[in-house]
Design an enzyme around this catalytic site. Structure first.
Site, PDB file in Angstrom:
ATOM      1  N   ASP A   1     -13.793 -92.577  -9.971  1.00  0.00           N
ATOM      2  CA  ASP A   1     -13.944 -92.797 -11.412  1.00  0.00           C
ATOM      3  C   ASP A   1     -14.060 -91.382 -11.985  1.00  0.00           C
ATOM      4  OD1 ASP A   1     -14.486 -95.195 -13.437  1.00  0.00           O
ATOM      5  OD2 ASP A   1     -15.859 -93.615 -14.030  1.00  0.00           O
TER       6      ASP A   1
ATOM      7  N   LYS B   1     -20.429-100.908  -9.063  1.00  0.00           N
ATOM      8  CA  LYS B   1     -20.132 -99.550  -9.553  1.00  0.00           C
ATOM      9  C   LYS B   1     -21.233 -98.622  -9.075  1.00  0.00           C
ATOM     10  CE  LYS B   1     -17.123 -97.404 -12.210  1.00  0.00           C
ATOM     11  NZ  LYS B   1     -15.722 -97.753 -12.499  1.00  0.00           N
TER      12      LYS B   1
HETATM   13  P1  NDP Z   1     -11.349 -87.952 -14.837  1.00  0.00           P
HETATM   14  O1  NDP Z   1     -12.603 -87.340 -14.365  1.00  0.00           O
HETATM   15  O2  NDP Z   1     -10.106 -87.732 -14.047  1.00  0.00           O
HETATM   16  O3  NDP Z   1     -11.033 -87.508 -16.326  1.00  0.00           O
HETATM   17  C1  NDP Z   1     -11.950 -87.772 -17.350  1.00  0.00           C
HETATM   18  C2  NDP Z   1     -11.397 -87.241 -18.649  1.00  0.00           C
HETATM   19  O4  NDP Z   1     -12.193 -87.736 -19.695  1.00  0.00           O
HETATM   20  C3  NDP Z   1     -11.434 -85.731 -18.740  1.00  0.00           C
HETATM   21  O5  NDP Z   1     -10.398 -85.286 -19.556  1.00  0.00           O
HETATM   22  C4  NDP Z   1     -12.782 -85.499 -19.392  1.00  0.00           C
HETATM   23  O6  NDP Z   1     -12.878 -84.271 -20.111  1.00  0.00           O
HETATM   24  C5  NDP Z   1     -12.883 -86.658 -20.346  1.00  0.00           C
HETATM   25  N1  NDP Z   1     -14.292 -86.998 -20.537  1.00  0.00           N
HETATM   26  C6  NDP Z   1     -15.164 -87.441 -19.597  1.00  0.00           C
HETATM   27  N2  NDP Z   1     -16.379 -87.613 -20.104  1.00  0.00           N
HETATM   28  C7  NDP Z   1     -16.305 -87.262 -21.387  1.00  0.00           C
HETATM   29  C8  NDP Z   1     -17.239 -87.227 -22.441  1.00  0.00           C
HETATM   30  N3  NDP Z   1     -18.527 -87.583 -22.248  1.00  0.00           N
HETATM   31  N4  NDP Z   1     -16.771 -86.832 -23.648  1.00  0.00           N
HETATM   32  C9  NDP Z   1     -15.485 -86.500 -23.832  1.00  0.00           C
HETATM   33  N5  NDP Z   1     -14.548 -86.509 -22.858  1.00  0.00           N
HETATM   34  C10 NDP Z   1     -14.957 -86.872 -21.662  1.00  0.00           C
HETATM   35  O7  NDP Z   1     -11.663 -89.513 -14.959  1.00  0.00           O
HETATM   36  P2  NDP Z   1     -10.640 -90.737 -14.995  1.00  0.00           P
HETATM   37  O8  NDP Z   1      -9.382 -90.348 -15.679  1.00  0.00           O
HETATM   38  O9  NDP Z   1     -10.579 -91.315 -13.630  1.00  0.00           O
HETATM   39  O10 NDP Z   1     -11.448 -91.795 -15.892  1.00  0.00           O
HETATM   40  C11 NDP Z   1     -11.285 -91.863 -17.311  1.00  0.00           C
HETATM   41  C12 NDP Z   1     -11.746 -93.232 -17.807  1.00  0.00           C
HETATM   42  O11 NDP Z   1     -10.970 -94.254 -17.182  1.00  0.00           O
HETATM   43  C13 NDP Z   1     -13.201 -93.579 -17.516  1.00  0.00           C
HETATM   44  O12 NDP Z   1     -13.691 -94.398 -18.569  1.00  0.00           O
HETATM   45  C14 NDP Z   1     -13.098 -94.424 -16.246  1.00  0.00           C
HETATM   46  O13 NDP Z   1     -14.215 -95.273 -16.091  1.00  0.00           O
HETATM   47  C15 NDP Z   1     -11.835 -95.188 -16.552  1.00  0.00           C
HETATM   48  N6  NDP Z   1     -11.128 -95.784 -15.411  1.00  0.00           N
HETATM   49  C16 NDP Z   1     -10.769 -95.024 -14.336  1.00  0.00           C
HETATM   50  C17 NDP Z   1     -10.087 -95.599 -13.280  1.00  0.00           C
HETATM   51  C18 NDP Z   1      -9.621 -94.803 -12.126  1.00  0.00           C
HETATM   52  O14 NDP Z   1      -9.006 -95.386 -11.241  1.00  0.00           O
HETATM   53  N7  NDP Z   1      -9.852 -93.505 -12.057  1.00  0.00           N
HETATM   54  C19 NDP Z   1      -9.776 -97.030 -13.271  1.00  0.00           C
HETATM   55  C20 NDP Z   1     -10.134 -97.720 -14.504  1.00  0.00           C
HETATM   56  C21 NDP Z   1     -10.796 -97.099 -15.514  1.00  0.00           C
HETATM   57  P3  NDP Z   1     -13.785 -83.076 -19.556  1.00  0.00           P
HETATM   58  O15 NDP Z   1     -13.025 -82.524 -18.388  1.00  0.00           O
HETATM   59  O16 NDP Z   1     -13.919 -82.153 -20.700  1.00  0.00           O
HETATM   60  O17 NDP Z   1     -15.091 -83.718 -19.136  1.00  0.00           O
HETATM   61  O1  2IT Z   2     -13.115 -98.607 -13.495  1.00  0.00           O
HETATM   62  C1  2IT Z   2     -12.395 -98.850 -12.521  1.00  0.00           C
HETATM   63  O2  2IT Z   2     -11.783 -99.916 -12.423  1.00  0.00           O
HETATM   64  C2  2IT Z   2     -12.278 -97.844 -11.464  1.00  0.00           C
HETATM   65  N1  2IT Z   2     -12.846 -96.753 -11.599  1.00  0.00           N
HETATM   66  C3  2IT Z   2     -11.482 -98.126 -10.223  1.00  0.00           C
HETATM   67  C4  2IT Z   2     -12.268 -98.967  -9.261  1.00  0.00           C
HETATM   68  C5  2IT Z   2     -11.635 -99.155  -7.901  1.00  0.00           C
HETATM   69  O3  2IT Z   2     -12.355 -99.685  -7.050  1.00  0.00           O
HETATM   70  O4  2IT Z   2     -10.484 -98.799  -7.688  1.00  0.00           O
END
Ligand code: NDP
Ligand code: 2IT
Length: 448
Positions: A169, A129
């Site tokens: 992420d 990561k």
């Molecule tokens: P994005 O940046 O697209 O969206 C993040 C969302 O979470 C936004 O709505 C944001 O709100 C909110 N958020 C982020 N940080 C905080 C915080 N400290 N407090 C409150 N709200 C917060 O990210 P993703 O949707 O890609 O990721 C969301 C989660 O999913 C994370 O935990 C990530 O690790 C996990 N994940 C993502 C994957 C991927 O492929 N993208 C795969 C697997 C897991 P605001 O805009 O107000 O900050």
């Molecule tokens: O938390 C996760 O699994 C991710 N942000 C996606 C990682 C990836 O390599 O697609």
């Protein structure tokens, strides 16, 4: 929920001593170790051969300076990280996070989780990561591009399709991956498609990668419900967050007949009793890059609750899809009181250990992130597969592969939980099944 077996207590104490001040990393390690008591009782050699210590120590950790110039011509300095945690199963694989809260402890917790998540997918990918404390909010495209180029100017030397393959992420989506890939290609003079995933469809990306994490979380949820004679159809669902994972979890749940009535961002939440308008949500978040409050302004029947807690909205299924430790025991209790049946973590570690305990004690179906959100990285592995064979698959075919993978992840968790005497405990099942796979591969590879 399990407690830490005395055999593993010294190992956890070593992790605390070697990684001071990294609370999220400690939390992620403890959750895994708490599941492993029955495994090391049955197979003492994992302790004797120091597999636990090796697993908790990253193979390599990089920290570097990222200098860049903002639109006013001022020099800005950020710090970036890449933790290459474990490569027993394949090249390091895991996203990059851009958020001001990023420090080494966050990257280590995410990298540690990624080892087990990636194993659960059944794909040949190790765990890693990265990220930076750069805050993309309010930055122009040109600033984001210069930041990404500067970051890649250091990171490129550590990457490669057989070495380390980042993706997105929090704060890193298609725009950032494009800038990162462009700089990698320029510096190396190699069109090495498989070095990054989450690429755009015009230059080597995979269908369904954008949707994959949210869709996968819903497929896992549907599978848990199906095995208890239920389904998502007609159920009230809430998601937290309104980013990549939240949007596509909401979309797939709605497609399967659920009523998705709320989502959030870090400033508040929206309730839309008619069911979220996904097209509007995408416009606001993905195109306009605006705050969630703009959704409510354009949707007269929806209400926006500034500073509120989305977990107070009654629902049968809750999908936390924002960030770590966003759902505490008090919120879990509120969800239980309002009749929640199932909780699946679309985000990484969004529920605190106490919240997880509440759900498990109250008989709520609970899917940990390393299982429920594995669809994102699994589809990244499908992207690597398409890049390696210079092929590209249809949306329908790729979605079918994702669905099968999520059914497989569910099956691995459920059968390991059964085998080790905790039926229905997906936390234990996910940790045990993935640990066994990674640990056996590590032992086969010798002391490396
Ligand atoms: P994005 O940046 O697209 O969206 C993040 C969302 O979470 C936004 O709505 C944001 O709100 C909110 N958020 C982020 N940080 C905080 C915080 N400290 N407090 C409150 N709200 C917060 O990210 P993703 O949707 O890609 O990721 C969301 C989660 O999913 C994370 O935990 C990530 O690790 C996990 N994940 C993502 C994957 C991927 O492929 N993208 C795969 C697997 C897991 P605001 O805009 O107000 O900050
Ligand atoms: O938390 C996760 O699994 C991710 N942000 C996606 C990682 C990836 O390599 O697609």
């Amino acid at each position: 929920m399990e407690t830490l077996d005395p055999i593993l207590q010294p190992h956890f104490e070593t992790v605390l001593a070697r990684n001071p001040g990294e609370g999220e990393f400690h939390q992620a390690v403890l959750e895994v170790l708490e599941s492993l008591g029955p495994v090391v009782r049955k197979h003492q050699h994992y302790v004797d051969e120091a597999v636990i210590e090796r697993l908790c120590e990253p193979e390599r950790q990089l920290i570097f300076r990222v200098p860049w110039t903002d639109d006013q011509g001022r020099v800005q300095i950020n710090r970036a990280f890449r933790v290459e945690f474990n490569s027993a199963l394949g090249p390091y694989k895991g996203g990059l996070r851009f958020h001001p809260s990023v420090y080494l402890g966050i990257v280590k917790f995410l990298g540690f989780e990624q080892i087990f998540k990636n194993a659960l997918t059944g794909m040949p990918i190790g765990g890693g990561k990265g990220g930076s404390d750069f805050d993309p909010k309010g930055r122009s495209d040109a600033e984001v591009m210069r930041f990404c180029q500067s970051l890649m100017t250091e990171l490129y030397r550590h990457l490669g399709e057989y070495t380390d393959v980042p993706a997105g992420d929090i704060g890193v989506g298609g725009r950032e991956i494009g800038y990162l890939f462009g700089q990698y290609k320029r510096i190396t003079n190699r069109y090495e498609s498989g070095v990054l995933t989450g690429k755009g469809l015009s230059y080597g990306g995979s269908q369904v990668r954008t949707e994959a994490t949210g869709y996968g979380t819903v497929f896992f949820t549907e599978e848990m419900l199906r095995l208890t004679g239920r389904s998502l159809s007609g159920r009230r669902v809430i998601v937290s967050g309104s980013g990549n994972v939240a949007i596509y979890a909401a979309q797939k749940a709605a497609e399967l007949g659920a009523q998705v009535v709320a989502c959030s961002d870090s400033s508040g939440y929206v309730v839309d009793e008619a069911g979220l308008d996904i097209a509007l949500l995408k416009q606001v978040k993905e195109v306009d890059r605006a705050r969630l409050s703009a959704y409510a302004e354009q949707r007269p029947d929806a209400s926006y609750v500034a500073g509120g807690r989305v977990w107070d909205v009654p629902c049968e299924v809750a999908l936390p899809c924002a960030t770590q430790n966003e759902l505490d025991a008090d919120a879990a209790q509120a969800l239980v009181t309002n009749g929640v049946l199932a909780v699946a973590e679309g985000a990484n570690m969004p529920c605190t250990p106490d919240a997880t305990r509440v759900f498990q004690e109250k008989g709520v179906l609970f899917a940990p992130g390393k299982a429920a959100n594995a669809g994102g990285v699994a589809t990244s592995a499908l992207e690597m597969q398409q890049n390696a064979s210079r092929d590209s698959w249809s949306f329908a075919h790729t979605e079918e592969r994702l669905r099968d993978i999520m059914v497989g992840v569910h099956e691995r968790c459920a059968s390991a939980a059964d085998e080790y005497g905790t039926p229905g405990n997906y936390v234990a099942g996910a940790n045990i099944s993935s640990f066994l796979q990674v640990a056996d591969a590590m032992l086969s590879l010798g002391v490396v």
